[in-house]
Design an enzyme around this catalytic site. Structure first.
Site, PDB file in Angstrom:
ATOM      1  N   CYS A   1       6.152   5.018 -14.301  1.00 42.92           N
ATOM      2  CA  CYS A   1       5.787   5.752 -15.517  1.00 42.92           C
ATOM      3  C   CYS A   1       6.630   7.024 -15.653  1.00 42.92           C
ATOM      4  CB  CYS A   1       4.284   6.046 -15.526  1.00 42.92           C
ATOM      5  SG  CYS A   1       3.650   6.456 -17.167  1.00 42.92           S
TER       6      CYS A   1
ATOM      7  N   HIS B   1       1.573   0.761 -14.519  1.00 40.59           N
ATOM      8  CA  HIS B   1       1.004   1.199 -13.240  1.00 40.59           C
ATOM      9  C   HIS B   1       0.588  -0.017 -12.408  1.00 40.59           C
ATOM     10  CE1 HIS B   1       0.737   5.572 -13.923  1.00 40.59           C
ATOM     11  NE2 HIS B   1       0.674   5.217 -15.200  1.00 40.59           N
TER      12      HIS B   1
ATOM     13  N   GLU C   1      -0.453  -0.028  -9.410  1.00 41.80           N
ATOM     14  CA  GLU C   1      -1.451   0.322  -8.396  1.00 41.80           C
ATOM     15  C   GLU C   1      -2.888   0.112  -8.853  1.00 41.80           C
ATOM     16  OE1 GLU C   1      -0.382   4.230 -10.548  1.00 41.80           O
ATOM     17  OE2 GLU C   1       0.592   2.357  -9.972  1.00 41.80           O
TER      18      GLU C   1
ATOM     19  N   SER D   1     -21.842  14.876  12.115  1.00 40.90           N
ATOM     20  CA  SER D   1     -22.748  14.851  10.966  1.00 40.90           C
ATOM     21  C   SER D   1     -23.561  13.569  10.900  1.00 40.90           C
ATOM     22  CB  SER D   1     -21.933  14.970   9.672  1.00 40.90           C
ATOM     23  OG  SER D   1     -21.138  13.811   9.478  1.00 40.90           O
ATOM     24  N   GLY D   2     -23.190  12.570  11.706  1.00 41.66           N
ATOM     25  CA  GLY D   2     -23.809  11.262  11.587  1.00 41.66           C
ATOM     26  C   GLY D   2     -23.062  10.358  10.638  1.00 41.66           C
ATOM     27  N   GLY D   3     -22.056  10.911   9.945  1.00 41.74           N
ATOM     28  CA  GLY D   3     -21.279  10.139   8.986  1.00 41.74           C
ATOM     29  C   GLY D   3     -20.102   9.421   9.620  1.00 41.74           C
ATOM     30  N   VAL D   4     -19.371   8.692   8.779  1.00 39.98           N
ATOM     31  CA  VAL D   4     -18.262   7.854   9.249  1.00 39.98           C
ATOM     32  C   VAL D   4     -17.126   8.699   9.826  1.00 39.98           C
ATOM     33  CG1 VAL D   4     -16.548   6.130   8.562  1.00 39.98           C
ATOM     34  CG2 VAL D   4     -18.821   6.109   7.525  1.00 39.98           C
ATOM     35  N   ASP D   5     -16.674   9.704   9.072  1.00 44.57           N
ATOM     36  CA  ASP D   5     -15.467  10.430   9.457  1.00 44.57           C
ATOM     37  C   ASP D   5     -15.613  11.141  10.802  1.00 44.57           C
ATOM     38  OD1 ASP D   5     -14.542   9.580   6.994  1.00 44.57           O
ATOM     39  OD2 ASP D   5     -14.969  11.475   5.996  1.00 44.57           O
ATOM     40  N   SER D   6     -16.669  11.926  10.953  1.00 48.49           N
ATOM     41  CA  SER D   6     -16.817  12.678  12.197  1.00 48.49           C
ATOM     42  C   SER D   6     -17.077  11.746  13.370  1.00 48.49           C
ATOM     43  CB  SER D   6     -17.933  13.724  12.083  1.00 48.49           C
ATOM     44  OG  SER D   6     -19.203  13.108  11.941  1.00 48.49           O
ATOM     45  N   SER D   7     -17.790  10.641  13.140  1.00 49.66           N
ATOM     46  CA  SER D   7     -18.093   9.706  14.225  1.00 49.66           C
ATOM     47  C   SER D   7     -16.831   9.008  14.729  1.00 49.66           C
ATOM     48  CB  SER D   7     -19.108   8.656  13.751  1.00 49.66           C
ATOM     49  OG  SER D   7     -20.319   9.272  13.353  1.00 49.66           O
TER      50      SER D   7
END
Length: 509
Positions: free
Chosen positions: A79, A167, A169, A221-227
């Site tokens: 584009c 585009h 993507e 935090s119990g979340g995906v990223d930190s775990s």
């Protein structure tokens, strides 16, 4: 260093999506602002120039010295990137007579061009532009057209330089992934060996080298990223990592105890801290959303710092920063405006004097989940919906009290468990309940009531940048509404949020 595709960002809303599509091909890529181009190296196999909300005809629009790349490595302009190349080398870009936005079909397609290998005539593509390339420079050949766009794609003679007006993507371009595979694999020669297992091996080796015998502390935090980040660090340095999981009193029902149990099963060294009273005190009387976020953030830092000082000789802070956080902190036009205080980037207070280690900072959320599964992290954590850092503190509109938290926890538990029981949980990106600062008239038995209103929210999304509300079945919503009103004291009305992002956001505050 892994071979990579370099994506130069001119400010398009789709730039991150280009990167995600390239990553899906098991090829590493990085996004850099157009005005901060890294030096070319043998690792960079090709360059993609993104779209932009700007016009190449405008004074001060994003510009770039294209001679850095042209004829040296393959280039794909998307584009704005295609228009920029055309204009800089003598072509003519003019305003479109009719703004071209939406689905189109490639009525002419040069299937001999490597970019269009195994693509079909009539292939649907997605247009989103206000300018049109009217004339190409000398040595540029048209390789695709639509009924309304004569120059939908071009190739430069004698070099692997391409421009496309559409585009690839976005999912509306039905063969867009084929096109990107042709560019990245066939034209650039990338070997598609950037897998989760390779990422884990490389990252663990780098962590061992970087951290050495030092100790690391990390907030969970119990979340995906930190775990996932904690598991990677633990795999590299073992007992040198100490994790801290703080109960801020704003978690979901029973979440503190359940997550602690999950972490024990994963072998992580986790300290659980019940700090509910401190957070409730910090939030007393605060109704402003940003004020609540900052109060929660300050309280967390104070408690986390106190716990970190109990651990001897800590030199590193582990964080679950992921790639969108990094990209947004170095945007095309400088740091993004503060929409809300929640990102990991730049969140470390000066007084802690710790070096930061961020093992996930090159991954998108779906990549984090793939790595988590390769690490055998339980699906109860990997498949968990995103949950805001301030927790229920920003799902209680207005001031926060322990009583309101308890009410919302009960409501939220009924809603989330209901999604799981109905087999709908995994079809939803994020769901939650919001306690509204209003009361409504109701009737229970023979009595008139004047009680609280709950809003339910459930959205589909890829990465949280945009989101659509989920069309949950009416019978499911009816059952959940009845369960909430019958089982949670003080609630007599339930509504369902049917707004998308944009213009709304996923959270209400």
């Amino acid at each position: 260093m892994a071979e990579q595709i370099l994506i130069l960002d001119f400010g398009s809303q789709y730039t991150q999506l280009i990167a995600r599509r390239v990553r899906e091909l098991d090829v590493y890529c990085e996004i850099h602002p157009f005005n901060n181009v890294p030096p070319l190296s043998s690792d960079i196999k090709g360059v993609i120039l993104s779209g932009s909300p700007c016009s190449v005809r405008d004074q001060g629009s994003p510009d770039l010295d294209l001679s850095i790349f042209r004829g040296k490595i393959p280039v794909l302009g998307v584009c704005y990137g295609a228009q920029l190349m055309a204009q800089k080398y003598g072509g003519n870009v003019t305003p479109s007579e009719i703004r071209e936005y939406g689905r189109a079909n490639l009525s002419h397609l040069d299937t001999h061009a490597a970019l269009f290998k195994e693509m079909t005539h009539g292939s649907q593509v997605w247009m989103s532009h206000g300018d049109t390339i009217k004339e190409l420079p000398e040595g540029f050949d048209i390789i695709a057209s639509t009924p309304s766009v004569r120059i939908a794609a071009y190739k430069v003679q004698g070099e692997e330089t391409y421009g496309i007006q559409f585009h690839p993507e976005v999912t509306h371009s039905t063969e867009g992934k084929n096109l990107l595979r042709n560019f990245v694999v066939q034209i650039c020669g990338c070997s598609q060996d950037w897998t989760s297992d390779v990422f884990i091996d490389i990252t663990v080796a780098e962590l061992k080298k970087t951290i050495g015998s030092d100790r690391v502390v990390m907030g969970l935090s119990g979340g995906v990223d930190s775990s996932v980040a904690a598991t990677l660090i633990h795999r590299a340095i073992g007992e040198q990592l100490t994790c801290v999981f703080v109960d801020n009193g704003l978690l979901r029902k029973n979440e503190f105890e359940e997550v602690l149990d999950s972490y024990k099963d994963m072998g992580l060294n986790v300290i659980g801290v019940n700090a509910r009273k401190q957070f409730y005190e910090a939030l007393r009387g605060i109704s402003d959303p940003e004020g609540k976020r900052k109060a929660i953030g300050r309280a967390f830092i104070e408690i986390f710092d106190e716990e970190a000082h109990k651990i001897q000789e800590v030199k590193w802070l582990g964080q679950g920063t992921i790639y969108p956080d990094v990209i947004e902190s170095v945007s095309v036009n400088g740091p993004s405006a503060t929409i809300k205080s929640h990102h990991n980037v730049g969140g470390l207070p000066d007084f802690m004097k710790l070096k930061v280690v961020e093992p996930l900072k090159t991954l998108f959320k779906d990549g984090v989940r793939e790595v988590g599964r390769a690490l055998d992290i339980p699906e109860t954590i990997i498949g968990r919906h995103p949950f805001p850092g301030p927790g229920l503190g920003i799902r209680i509109l207005g001031d926060v009290t322990p009583e309101k938290v308890q009410t919302l926890q009960e409501v939220d538990h009924i809603f989330i468990q209901g999604l799981k029981d109905a087999g709908l949980y995994d079809q939803v990106w994020q769901a939650g309940a919001i306690l509204l600062p209003i009361q409504s008239v109701g009737v229970m038995g023979d009595e008139r009531t004047y009680e609280r209103v709950i809003a339910l929210r459930a959205v589909s999304s890829i990465d949280g940048m945009t989101a659509d509300w989920i069309h949950l079945p009416y019978d499911f919503l009816g059952k959940v509404s009845n369960d909430i009103i019958n089982k949670v004291k003080g609630v007599n009305r339930v509504v369902y949020d049917i707004s998308s992002k944009p213009p709304a956001t996923i959270e209400w505050e």
